[in-house]
Each structure stands twice: as structure tokens, then as C-alpha cells.
Design a protein around this motif. Structure first.
Motif, mmCIF file in Angstrom:
data_model
loop_
_atom_site.group_PDB
_atom_site.id
_atom_site.type_symbol
_atom_site.label_atom_id
_atom_site.label_comp_id
_atom_site.label_asym_id
_atom_site.label_seq_id
_atom_site.Cartn_x
_atom_site.Cartn_y
_atom_site.Cartn_z
ATOM 1 N N ALA A 259 51.628 40.290 41.294
ATOM 2 C CA ALA A 259 50.058 38.897 41.720
ATOM 3 C C ALA A 259 48.526 39.264 40.840
ATOM 4 N N VAL A 260 47.919 39.281 40.272
ATOM 5 C CA VAL A 260 46.706 39.484 39.609
ATOM 6 C C VAL A 260 45.680 39.249 40.272
ATOM 7 N N GLY A 261 45.884 38.874 41.363
ATOM 8 C CA GLY A 261 45.149 38.761 42.608
ATOM 9 C C GLY A 261 45.109 38.974 44.374
ATOM 10 N N CYS A 262 43.966 38.288 44.862
ATOM 11 C CA CYS A 262 43.784 38.559 45.845
ATOM 12 C C CYS A 262 42.897 38.347 46.835
ATOM 13 N N ALA A 263 42.877 38.270 48.111
ATOM 14 C CA ALA A 263 42.336 37.316 48.701
ATOM 15 C C ALA A 263 41.768 37.634 50.647
ATOM 16 N N VAL A 264 41.160 37.670 51.331
ATOM 17 C CA VAL A 264 41.276 38.256 52.349
ATOM 18 C C VAL A 264 40.043 37.188 53.246
ATOM 19 N N VAL A 265 40.651 37.434 54.494
ATOM 20 C CA VAL A 265 39.458 36.403 55.106
ATOM 21 C C VAL A 265 38.687 37.502 56.004
#
Length: 269
Positions: A259-265
């Protein structure tokens, strides 16, 4: 080439736009030759980029559905680009939400003009020309104030945009500026390019193209992305690879596992 009627006369269609390049990655039709040429240059050295764009859009859908399940009905989509291929109001409609309100914000005149044309007859939506880097100005726009009720929870969507904001423009302050305007129960939804390992040669080449473009790309680690959220409460599973945030079957895993990206809420308590 023929200029579409919705494209402002003063916009140079021979210069690639981040919004329209992203639309091309998603398989949309709202892009021009310069956008497609830039995108194809990137795809030649890193074909996975299109999948990464789709992964971001799938994360957006999952996050909006999850917040809708929690009762959130108001969404401010910052740096929204062109509202095509699975947009917030469509996700809400598919989830059976009939009272949702969505304001799309972008600074690209072509994205704004086209968005207004697409959404002219869609109730509960508005399109605002604004720079997400200036929270106070965006939040005080008459259309934002007129459609959203800030005494009730609002979801602030910053999906695949803060990696275009350098440290000197204080991306954490931008997040804080929007979060401060929301009532308790508001959320920030964020995804970001970056990784916790060295770039591969292909990734380095793709990043270099963006670095030299009119809108340079800044890569951040998951720790740096977590720091952008300030004192907000991270929803489980925290800051993770974009495809790994609450997967439900529509996510797209990286073809090579990297993966070359991340996410968060995160929630404002």
C-alpha cells in the motif's frame, strides 16, 4: 479541440488538473487531452496508480456509509474534484438516506463549473468555489452556511487532498480549523498518500512526476498522518492502509501487496 460549454473561458485546458487527472484514473469522462497525457505518463511508470485512486474512492464510500449508519446527515467534501463515479450524494442515496446534505468544495474552476452543471437539479447539494486550505473562508461561504447546520454533526471529507498541502501551510491546522466548526459527533474523514518504507524505483519515478507538476505531491508516514488529526478520537482500526479501513467487499487491495496510502476517520467528542 472543442471547448465544452461548462468550461470557463479563462481556464487553460492544455494544462493538466489534479481533479481531472483523478477523474481519468477513476474511469470518468470529465477530463481533457492534457490530463490524460499526464495520467498516462504516470501510469507507464506505475500502473498501480489507477487502482490507488479507485481504492481511495472505495474508502470514501465505506466511510460515508458508516457515518450515515451512525446518523450523520451532513457532509462537506473538501477538494471534491468533479462529482462523478461514486459521489457522496449518490452513496447516501444508495444507502437510503433521503435527508442528506452535501456541499462540494474545490478551487479548480473547471471542476466547480462542471460540478454545478451536474448537480443543478440535485436537491440537498451545493457546489462552492473555495480553497480547502482556508477553513474560515470556506466555512463562511453563504452556500455552506445556508445548507449545513453546524449545531448538528458534520462530516468533513479530506480524501486524497492533504498530500498536496506542504508542511509550511500547516495541514494539521487545516484539519483543526474544520473540526473546530463542527458540533460534538462531527467527524473528519481523511486519506493520504505515503508509506512507512522506502519508495520503489517505480514509485520514485511517479512521485517525481507529481513533484515537478503544478501541484506537487507530499508523501507522509502513517505516524505523520495520525498527527494531523490532533486531539480527535480515531475510530477503529485507526490509521491503516486505505483498502484496510473497515473492508466490506468493495475495496481494492494493492496488486503487489504494498500500500502507498493510508486512511483514517476521527470523531470530535
Amino acid at each position: 479541440m472543442d471547448r465544452p460549454s461548462w468550461a470557463p473561458a479563462d481556464v487553460d485546458l492544455d494544462r493538466p488538473s489534479v481533479a481531472r487527472v483523478y477523474d481519468y484514473y477513476l474511469g470518468g469522462s470529465h477530463n481533457f487531452a492534457a490530463d490524460r497525457a499526464f495520467a498516462e505518463q504516470v501510469l507507464r511508470v506505475m500502473p498501480a496508480v489507477a487502482g490507488l485512486a479507485r481504492s481511495n474512492r472505495a474508502f470514501l464510500r465505506r466511510a460515508v456509509r458508516e457515518l450515515a449508519r451512525q446518523g450523520v446527515r451532513q457532509f462537506l467534501d473538501l477538494g471534491s474534484g468533479i462529482p462523478t463515479v461514486g459521489n457522496v450524494h449518490e452513496v447516501l442515496a444508495d444507502a437510503g438516506v433521503s435527508d442528506g446534505r452535501v456541499v462540494y468544495v474545490d478551487h479548480d474552476p473547471v471542476a466547480v463549473a462542471h460540478s454545478r452543471a451536474i448537480l443543478a437539479e440535485v436537491p440537498g447539494t451545493a457546489v462552492v468555489a473555495g480553497d480547502l486550505r482556508e477553513p474560515a473562508k470556506v466555512l463562511n461561504q453563504p452556500q455552506v452556511q445556508g445548507l449545513l447546520d453546524f449545531t448538528r454533526p458534520v462530516a468533513f471529507l479530506l480524501v486524497a487532498v492533504l498530500h498536496f498541502v506542504p508542511d509550511e501551510l500547516d495541514p494539521a491546522g487545516i484539519v483543526a480549523g474544520y473540526a473546530a466548526a463542527g458540533a460534538p459527533g462531527s467527524h473528519v474523514v481523511l486519506s493520504h498518500a505515503g508509506l512507512d518504507r522506502p519508495l520503489t524505483p517505480a514509485e520514485e519515478d511517479a512521485w517525481e512526476m507529481y513533484r515537478k507538476s503544478p501541484t506537487p505531491l507530499i508523501l507522509r508516514t502513517t505516524e505523520q498522518v495520525a498527527a494531523l488529526m490532533g486531539g480527535l478520537t480515531l475510530l477503529e482500526p485507526g490509521v491503516v492502509a486505505t483498502h484496510a479501513w473497515r473492508p466490506d467487499g468493495d475495496e481494492e487491495s494493492p496488486p503487489d501487496g504494498n500500500a502507498v496510502g493510508c486512511a483514517v476517520v476521527a470523531r470530535k467528542d
